[in-house]
Design a protein around this motif. Structure first.
Motif, PDB file in Angstrom:
ATOM      1  N   GLY A 166      -0.396   5.609  -7.188  1.00 28.12           N
ATOM      2  CA  GLY A 166       0.162   6.790  -7.394  1.00 28.12           C
ATOM      3  C   GLY A 166       1.646   7.252  -7.072  1.00 28.12           C
ATOM      4  N   SER A 167       2.264   6.574  -5.799  1.00 22.94           N
ATOM      5  CA  SER A 167       3.280   7.006  -5.346  1.00 22.94           C
ATOM      6  C   SER A 167       4.472   6.034  -5.774  1.00 22.94           C
ATOM      7  N   ASP A 209      10.239   1.269 -16.209  1.00 24.33           N
ATOM      8  CA  ASP A 209      10.832   0.478 -15.157  1.00 24.33           C
ATOM      9  C   ASP A 209      10.676   0.832 -13.926  1.00 24.33           C
ATOM     10  N   ARG A 210       9.699   1.820 -13.791  1.00 23.27           N
ATOM     11  CA  ARG A 210       9.374   2.423 -12.356  1.00 23.27           C
ATOM     12  C   ARG A 210       7.885   1.505 -11.857  1.00 23.27           C
ATOM     13  N   LEU A 211       7.694   1.220 -10.506  1.00 23.02           N
ATOM     14  CA  LEU A 211       6.745   0.597  -9.991  1.00 23.02           C
ATOM     15  C   LEU A 211       6.024   1.532  -8.980  1.00 23.02           C
ATOM     16  N   ASN A 271      -3.918  -1.788  -7.596  1.00 25.49           N
ATOM     17  CA  ASN A 271      -3.588  -0.558  -7.054  1.00 25.49           C
ATOM     18  C   ASN A 271      -1.740  -0.162  -7.659  1.00 25.49           C
ATOM     19  N   PHE A 272      -1.400  -1.368  -7.965  1.00 25.93           N
ATOM     20  CA  PHE A 272      -0.111  -1.210  -8.643  1.00 25.93           C
ATOM     21  C   PHE A 272      -0.190  -0.852 -10.018  1.00 25.93           C
TER      22      PHE A 272
END
Length: 65
Positions: free
Chosen positions: A24-25, A18-20, A12-13
């Motif tokens: 989807g959120s 550079d964003r995690l 699900n990750f």
């Protein structure tokens, strides 16, 4: 409600640059730190003490004091 993440949920990750992301959120990994005046004073004194403790052996070796 807090719970642990299982092995089967790791997919699900998502990473985009550079964003995690989790399902989807975007995951917010930033928290501002605010210190009171006395905490700032103690932190400054500790930093100055650490700096002087690091410089002192060199000053003794070079004959500064």
């Amino acid at each position: 409600m807090r719970r642990t993440i299982g092995q089967d949920e790791l997919d699900n990750f998502e990473v985009d640059g550079d964003r995690l992301y989790w399902k989807g959120s975007a995951v917010v990994m930033e928290r501002k730190l605010a210190l009171d005046w006395y905490q700032t004073t103690l932190a400054t004194a500790a930093a100055v003490g650490a700096l002087l403790a690091g410089i002192h052996p060199f000053g003794v070796t070079l004959g500064w004091w």
